[in-house]
Design a protein around this motif. Structure first.
Motif, PDB file in Angstrom:
ATOM      1  N   VAL A 111      22.783 -30.738  -7.789  1.00 14.55           N
ATOM      2  CA  VAL A 111      23.820 -29.743  -8.087  1.00 14.55           C
ATOM      3  C   VAL A 111      23.492 -29.013  -9.387  1.00 14.55           C
ATOM      4  N   ALA A 112      23.047 -29.768 -10.404  1.00 10.32           N
ATOM      5  CA  ALA A 112      22.695 -29.162 -11.689  1.00 10.32           C
ATOM      6  C   ALA A 112      21.468 -28.273 -11.559  1.00 10.32           C
ATOM      7  N   ILE A 113      20.478 -28.711 -10.780  1.00  6.68           N
ATOM      8  CA  ILE A 113      19.270 -27.913 -10.588  1.00  6.68           C
ATOM      9  C   ILE A 113      19.604 -26.615  -9.855  1.00  6.68           C
ATOM     10  N   SER A 114      20.437 -26.721  -8.826  1.00  3.35           N
ATOM     11  CA  SER A 114      20.856 -25.522  -8.091  1.00  3.35           C
ATOM     12  C   SER A 114      21.617 -24.574  -8.996  1.00  3.35           C
ATOM     13  N   ALA A 115      22.515 -25.130  -9.814  1.00  3.74           N
ATOM     14  CA  ALA A 115      23.296 -24.303 -10.737  1.00  3.74           C
ATOM     15  C   ALA A 115      22.394 -23.606 -11.746  1.00  3.74           C
ATOM     16  N   ALA A 116      21.350 -24.305 -12.203  1.00  3.21           N
ATOM     17  CA  ALA A 116      20.424 -23.712 -13.172  1.00  3.21           C
ATOM     18  C   ALA A 116      19.691 -22.522 -12.563  1.00  3.21           C
ATOM     19  N   ILE A 117      19.240 -22.673 -11.326  1.00  4.37           N
ATOM     20  CA  ILE A 117      18.529 -21.585 -10.657  1.00  4.37           C
ATOM     21  C   ILE A 117      19.473 -20.409 -10.422  1.00  4.37           C
TER      22      ILE A 117
ATOM     23  N   ALA B 202      17.524 -17.155 -12.549  1.00  2.00           N
ATOM     24  CA  ALA B 202      16.171 -17.419 -12.051  1.00  2.00           C
ATOM     25  C   ALA B 202      16.045 -17.074 -10.571  1.00  2.00           C
ATOM     26  N   GLY B 203      17.052 -17.437  -9.785  1.00  2.00           N
ATOM     27  CA  GLY B 203      17.023 -17.138  -8.355  1.00  2.00           C
ATOM     28  C   GLY B 203      17.012 -15.646  -8.089  1.00  2.00           C
ATOM     29  N   ARG B 204      17.857 -14.915  -8.784  1.00  2.00           N
ATOM     30  CA  ARG B 204      17.906 -13.463  -8.611  1.00  2.00           C
ATOM     31  C   ARG B 204      16.599 -12.825  -9.097  1.00  2.00           C
ATOM     32  N   LEU B 205      16.016 -13.364 -10.167  1.00  2.00           N
ATOM     33  CA  LEU B 205      14.753 -12.852 -10.686  1.00  2.00           C
ATOM     34  C   LEU B 205      13.646 -12.990  -9.645  1.00  2.00           C
TER      35      LEU B 205
ATOM     36  N   MET C 244      13.525 -20.010   2.555  1.00  2.00           N
ATOM     37  CA  MET C 244      12.848 -21.247   2.926  1.00  2.00           C
ATOM     38  C   MET C 244      12.277 -21.948   1.696  1.00  2.00           C
ATOM     39  N   VAL C 245      11.638 -21.174   0.819  1.00  2.00           N
ATOM     40  CA  VAL C 245      11.052 -21.764  -0.383  1.00  2.00           C
ATOM     41  C   VAL C 245      12.132 -22.327  -1.295  1.00  2.00           C
ATOM     42  N   LEU C 246      13.175 -21.539  -1.545  1.00  2.00           N
ATOM     43  CA  LEU C 246      14.232 -21.984  -2.449  1.00  2.00           C
ATOM     44  C   LEU C 246      14.967 -23.209  -1.909  1.00  2.00           C
ATOM     45  N   THR C 247      15.205 -23.245  -0.590  1.00  6.07           N
ATOM     46  CA  THR C 247      15.978 -24.355  -0.036  1.00  6.07           C
ATOM     47  C   THR C 247      15.206 -25.662  -0.078  1.00  6.07           C
TER      48      THR C 247
ATOM     49  N   THR D  58      22.945 -25.139   0.585  1.00  6.48           N
ATOM     50  CA  THR D  58      24.235 -24.505   0.312  1.00  6.48           C
ATOM     51  C   THR D  58      24.112 -23.502  -0.827  1.00  6.48           C
ATOM     52  N   ALA D  59      23.480 -23.923  -1.923  1.00  5.79           N
ATOM     53  CA  ALA D  59      23.311 -23.036  -3.077  1.00  5.79           C
ATOM     54  C   ALA D  59      22.388 -21.869  -2.738  1.00  5.79           C
TER      55      ALA D  59
END
Length: 431
Positions: free
Chosen positions: A298-304, A309-312, A339-342, A348-349
């Protein structure tokens, strides 16, 4: 240095440590979350709040339930019925896998893929234990997790990404995804999984999984014909299982405890208070690596997500395409990104992050919004290459796998599933 850059550096280091196995997976995950908090990417107070998430409770509860079913001998009963089938068709792993797949798929169509894994893994473990070494956990557990995820991608209720996408479309006034609409891509992926694990997948597993198979310990309180007390516990345990399955089918997150996590924890407590499993056996059989990874995810997903970082990543990939973008090419890129991010943050994130981005791109370029939202839901459900991708895959860690085992076996299937998807997109989506 910006938070997004720091987050990417820390997560990159985490992946290197996963692959090199300098530290155990759980230790590496803890270190990554601590680093994210120390460097201010996420608040220290919320770094480990994932241990109180519904998904973590779901895994803890279902592990207790599964262990209880094993302890009382209920899984042995299920195992005997499957072994009867096996006795007619022959006892070998290729046939065993072929028998397990439709059972796993049948459950995953209507229950969450996590619940499916929680039900199937202890049953398979019992069959393996009585097979005399002819069957192994290492050649079946990862397959069960992958099939559960693939099966959950066939219907709208099989996994969370579909529900997030559905909610976005409904809230935005778009045409919703129908119950079986995802089957146009889900069923081909399932068929690919059957072919894979009957051919090169099984051969690859035999080559890659070069470690001793994990053997279940003897039952501390196993049921026997001469022990009516244990037979009674078998019936009690079965009733608890039925309660949990009914709860999974009717879960309501707007009720106090009627979420998947709440239901599974109620089932776990019932197993303890009725004596179906002893507390010390719960602590002995609990897969703490799985709990740690899910608690930290959950913390890792929140950080991205929150650091940008995810939008970048998304913006960088899309900018590279420039003006040459076609609907199919954009969908292929978005699917690859999802696929890569999941595989490194929760599905879910990933879906929650990318659905609004995909919908905005579709509107700006004049493409069909529903099709682009469906792409994210579908691709966000094909994370098979790491043990941190989705809970059903994480739960298979009890099979004794290493991080690189998932990359080599699940990663190959992941690549094949992606190629199949992008070939299907023009046929099943409105381009």
């Amino acid at each position: 240095m910006e938070s997004s850059t720091i987050a990417l550096i820390i997560i990159g280091a985490m992946l290197i440590l996963y692959i090199t196995e300098v530290f155990p997976i759980a230790t590496t995950t803890f270190l990554a979350v601590l680093a994210l908090a120390i460097f201010g990417v996420i608040p220290m107070g919320t770094a480990f709040e994932g241990f109180g998430s519904d998904t973590t409770f779901l895994i803890v509860g279902t592990v207790v339930l599964g262990s209880s079913l094993y302890e009382t001998g209920v899984t042995d009963v299920f195992a005997k019925y499957i072994m009867k089938i096996m006795s007619r068709v022959g006892t070998n792993e290729r046939v065993f896998i072929l028998v397990l797949i439709p059972i796993t798929v049948g459950i995953s169509l209507f229950l969450s893929n996590t619940a499916t894994s929680a039900i199937m893994l202890p049953i398979v473990g019992s069959i393996v234990a009585v097979s005399g070494g002819k069957l192994t956990k290492k050649n079946t557990f990862m397959m069960i997790g992958i099939i559960a995820v693939a099966g959950g991608g066939v219907t709208i209720v099989g996994s969370t990404p579909q529900l997030i996408a559905l909610q976005y479309l409904v809230d935005g006034g778009y045409e919703p995804i129908r119950f079986w609409e995802l089957a146009w891509t889900g069923v081909p992926i399932l068929l690919l999984a059957v072919i894979f694990f009957q051919t090169i997948g099984l051969k690859l597993q035999n080559k890659v999984f070069n470690f001793p198979d994990v053997v279940d310990p003897p039952k501390a309180n196993g049921a026997t014909k001469d022990d009516p007390k244990n037979v009674k516990k078998m019936w009690i345990n079965t009733a608890i299982l039925v309660f949990c399955i009914a709860g999974f089918l009717t879960e309501r997150y707007d009720w106090a405890f009627w979420s998947l996590g709440g239901i599974s924890m109620v089932g776990a407590i019932l197993c303890l208070v009725t004596g179906c499993i002893k507390q010390h056996r719960v602590f002995e059989r609990m897969d703490w690596t799985t709990v740690v990874i899910m608690g930290c995810s959950v913390a890792i997903s929140a950080a991205i997500r929150d650091s940008g970082a995810g939008r970048l990543i998304a913006d960088t990939v899309i900018n590279i395409l420039g003006d040459s973008m076609t609907p199919w090419l954009l969908c292929a890129v978005l699917a690859l990104l999802a696929m890569v991010l999941t595989n490194f943050m929760s599905s879910t994130a990933t879906t929650a992050l990318l659905v609004p981005i995909a919908a905005s791109l579709a509107r700006e370029l004049g493409f069909d919004v529903k099709s682009f939202v469906m792409v994210i839901a579908i691709a966000g459900n094909i994370g098979y290459a790491t043990p941190v991708s989705t809970p059903p895959i994480t739960m298979t860690l009890v099979g004794g796998y290493r991080f690189k085992d998932y990359v080599k076996v699940g990663g190959l299937f992941n690549l094949m599933a992606y190629i199949l998807l992008i070939l299907l997109f023009p046929l099943v989506l409105n381009f």
